[in-house]
Design a protein around this motif. Structure first.
Motif, short mmCIF file in Angstrom:
data_model
loop_
_atom_site.label_atom_id
_atom_site.label_comp_id
_atom_site.label_asym_id
_atom_site.label_seq_id
_atom_site.Cartn_x
_atom_site.Cartn_y
_atom_site.Cartn_z
N LEU A 52 53.12 53.19 19.65
CA LEU A 52 53.02 51.67 19.25
C LEU A 52 54.36 51.35 19.28
O LEU A 52 54.90 50.26 20.07
CB LEU A 52 52.40 51.22 17.93
N ASP A 57 49.62 49.44 23.79
CA ASP A 57 48.93 48.49 23.23
C ASP A 57 48.16 48.76 22.12
O ASP A 57 47.28 49.75 22.56
CB ASP A 57 48.00 47.83 24.33
N THR A 86 59.69 48.56 13.33
CA THR A 86 59.96 47.43 14.05
C THR A 86 60.03 46.13 13.18
O THR A 86 60.32 45.15 13.96
CB THR A 86 58.84 47.46 15.18
N GLN A 88 57.25 44.63 12.52
CA GLN A 88 56.17 44.19 12.76
C GLN A 88 54.80 44.54 12.35
O GLN A 88 54.16 45.56 12.73
CB GLN A 88 56.06 44.00 14.66
N LEU A 91 51.38 44.66 14.22
CA LEU A 91 51.25 45.43 15.30
C LEU A 91 50.30 46.57 15.06
O LEU A 91 49.10 46.60 15.81
CB LEU A 91 52.64 46.20 15.89
#
Length: 679
Positions: A52, A57, A86, A88, A91
């Motif tokens: 990732l 994806d 990250t 995120q 994600l």
């Protein structure tokens, strides 16, 4: 963006995590041989996270495990790693294709049902429902009225399941695994054909169909390419536990192996009785050209060096394996113990003494476990623990869906969704007071003849002796919202509990838990599918759970203990006839699995390991000879040259107060005398 998460890994783990991973690249096939206690789950989670972080994806990653809990744990770990690298958090949360083989199979079959000739509203039967349907078909085929006793429904289902999952022909399955049923081959073949026809007529799939139908879809190259193209990366945990159907599915998804990562340990392949095929992992590298990369994780973070030395010696005698010797930084002067005792009763006393001594030294009961080959081996120690008031929990007890009251409510839900499901309907109808098997069959026959069976049910007159028929019909939650549909079914069923079951209050607690679980699902279909494929433990029927103690000893079969660890482990009956089992010595493959079973038991221990060697067993109901004693010898998996890796202990019960000690006999070297005869 940071890659500091890689710093937490050792060199081998880092090699497995980073192999072939780069932005915009799909890596070659990879096999990670992860030894016991080597950080397998962490390594797999870091590999997914690394994909990732490098731009994969998350919607195009398929992650399959052998339990829903394992999939959820992996996903949470991935989320934490990716968020730290990250920032995120969302994600990794987009990992939409993470689950068990059977759950992923069910989802794919529903998604593609019209294109592959299935009705998307199919019902999934659990094992007990499947056995009931097999029995119904068996009865209708006249096989329950044969002059000689025909195999029971559970045996028939086991034979059928073995054929499906192993890919073996019926005659071979009967010869190798069910020889006492071989005379019924023609009748079983006819029964299985009728069973399949009944499932299709009732729009039902059983547990095995979820893999079989998926594998059959993969036999079509165009459809296989379509499904395989949906994912760039396919990662499989516990690959040593896959059967031939599962391997067929994977090779169909990724025939060239690109993007395929499998993780497992051939030395821990112990589920042959479920048709797991150790050759899947042994042959994996040669399944592709060029061969798959193999990375071995051999650093153990769990056990001490002496425990690993003994376990390595046991598994090192295997006929075929990926070579690895587990090692550890955890040194100890304490060797694993071979505890020789006179009988199983003495074994129980010796081990309970040791458990309580550990507790007095500050080790919790929950940090200790007693393991055994089969559940029947624990009888003596359960009696001893109960006598000495030591709380314990035995794995595994009843599953949630094995509880009669939960199955009743699930039958109501299934019958409302699919009124052609005769097993669910037969059970649900008989919940009505005054409705027995004859009346239930009559109602089901009328529904079979109707194009709209649930609507027909609502217009049928009440069976003559039934009470509250109208309440039952109203309880079937057609068209109700979710989880209101479950609440409606439970409300009606709650009024029947005192009539149907003993201890209804404990059972009501289970149904309360069922409603809590249901609240986490978007609809009835997802709820029924998940609970059928991976049910939680029951709360009302624990096996040995002390309801008021917050500390208890773990008793477990070795199969149930896989993946677990404890500070102190005691293994019962490490003798020929138990490990290996009498039933596991017929073929070399069976014997090798028994060796792996002992290895798995030994590698559950972190600090202390004791193997019990009772010399005498009391066997009841022996034909012609009555109750008698059998004498045993230490398992063949620990031959004499291996004994230097163990401390040998000869346990004797303590003397009664005032009793005189029996002097030990003089020590003799009989072996030397025998050799000297020929000098």
């Amino acid at each position: 963006m940071t890659t500091a998460y890689l710093d937490r890994l050792n060199d081998r783990q880092r090699a497995a995590v980073t192999f072939g991973v780069a932005p915009g690249r799909v890596p070659p096939p990879l096999l990670v041989i992860a030894g016991a206690g080597s950080g397998k789950t962490s390594t797999l989670a870091h590999r997914v996270a690394h994909l990732l972080v490098n731009g994969a994806d998350p919607r195009r990653i398929l992650l399959m495990t052998f339990s829903r809990r394992a999939a959820a744990d992996l996903t949470r770990r991935v989320e934490r790693i990716v968020a730290g690298a990250t920032g995120q958090e969302a994600l990794a949360a987009a990992l939409d294709w993470a689950g068990t083989f059977h759950a992923i199979g069910a989802r794919l079959l529903r998604d593609h049902a019209p294109a592959i000739g299935l009705d998307p509203d199919f019902t999934i039967h659990d094992r007990e429902d499947s056995a009931d349907l097999m029995n119904l078909v068996r009865h209708e085929a006249g096989l329950s009225r044969t002059e000689a006793r025909f195999p029971a429904k559970g045996t028939c289902l086991s034979i059928y399941s073995r054929c499906v999952n192993s890919g073996e022909a019926l005659d071979g399955v009967l010869r190798d695994h069910f020889p006492w049923c071989a005379a019924w081959e023609a009748e079983l073949k006819r029964l299985f054909a009728a069973y399949v026809a009944a499932k299709q007529a009732q729009n039902v799939l059983d547990y095995d169909d979820l893999l079989l139908a998926w594998a059959q879809v993969m036999d079509d190259p165009a459809f296989a390419a379509h499904l395989g193209g949906a994912w760039d990366h396919v990662l499989i945990d516990e690959y040593q536990d896959t059967n031939r159907l599962q391997a067929r599915i994977l090779l169909g998804l990724k025939p060239d192996g690109r993007g395929l990562t499998v993780v497992g340990d051939d030395a821990q392949s112990i589920y042959g009785f479920r048709a797991a095929e150790v050759r899947n992992i042994l042959d994996f590298p040669a399944s592709f050209a060029p061969r798959a990369e193999v990375v071995t994780l051999d650093r153990n973070y769990r056990s001490t060096r002496p425990i690993l030395a003994a376990a390595n010696a046991v598994i090192g005698a295997s006929r075929e394996r990926f070579t690895k010797d587990l090692w550890s930084d955890r040194d100890s002067a304490r060797l694993p113990r071979l505890v020789t005792v006179a009988s199983e009763a003495d074994q129980a006393r010796a081990f309970v003494d040791a458990v309580l001594a550990n507790r007095e030294a500050g080790q919790r009961l929950m940090d200790q476990a007693v393991l055994f080959r089969t559940a029947s081996h624990s009888g003596q120690i359960e009696v001893e623990l109960t006598r000495r008031n030591v709380p314990f929990r035995k794995f595994g007890g009843l599953k949630f869906l094995d509880s009669a009251h939960v199955k009743d409510v699930m039958a109501l839900l299934r019958f409302a969704r699919n009124p052609r499901d005769r097993v669910s309907g037969f059970r649900a109808l008989q919940l009505v007071e005054g409705v027995g098997p004859v009346a239930a069959r009559r109602v089901l026959k009328l529904l079979d003849a109707s194009p709209a069976p649930l609507a027909a049910l609502r217009t049928l007159p009440a069976p003559p002796r039934s009470t509250d028929w109208a309440g039952f019909v109203a309880a079937l939650p057609e068209g109700a919202g979710w989880p209101e549909a479950l609440s409606r079914a439970r409300s009606w069923y709650d009024a029947q509990m005192d009539r149907l079951h003993d201890e209804p209050e404990f059972r009501r607690a289970d149904l309360g838990q069922l409603e809590q679980i249901a609240a986490g699902y978007p609809g009835c279909e997802a709820f029924l599918t998940d609970l059928t494929l991976d049910p939680p433990d029951a709360t009302s029927a624990p096996a040995g759970v002390p309801l008021k103690d917050d500390d208890y000893l773990i008793l477990s079969t070795i199969h149930s203990a896989k993946g677990q660890e404890w500070k102190s482990v005691f293994v019962l009956n490490v003798v020929d006839g138990c490990i290996p089992s009498d039933l596991g010595t017929g073929q070399s493959a069976d014997l090798e699995e028994e060796r792996r079973l002992l290895y798995v038991a030994m590698t559950r221990a972190k600090d202390a390991l004791s193997l019990g060697v009772p010399l005498k067993f009391y066997v009841t109901q022996q034909a012609k000879r009555g109750d008698r004693h059998l004498y045993a010898t230490r398992t063949r998996f620990i031959p004499t040259p291996m004994l230097d890796r163990f401390e040998q202990v000869y346990w004797q019960p303590p003397l009664a107060p005032g009793a005189a000690a029996v002097p030990a006999p003089p020590r003799l070297d009989v072996a030397a005398k025998l050799r000297g005869m020929w000098d």
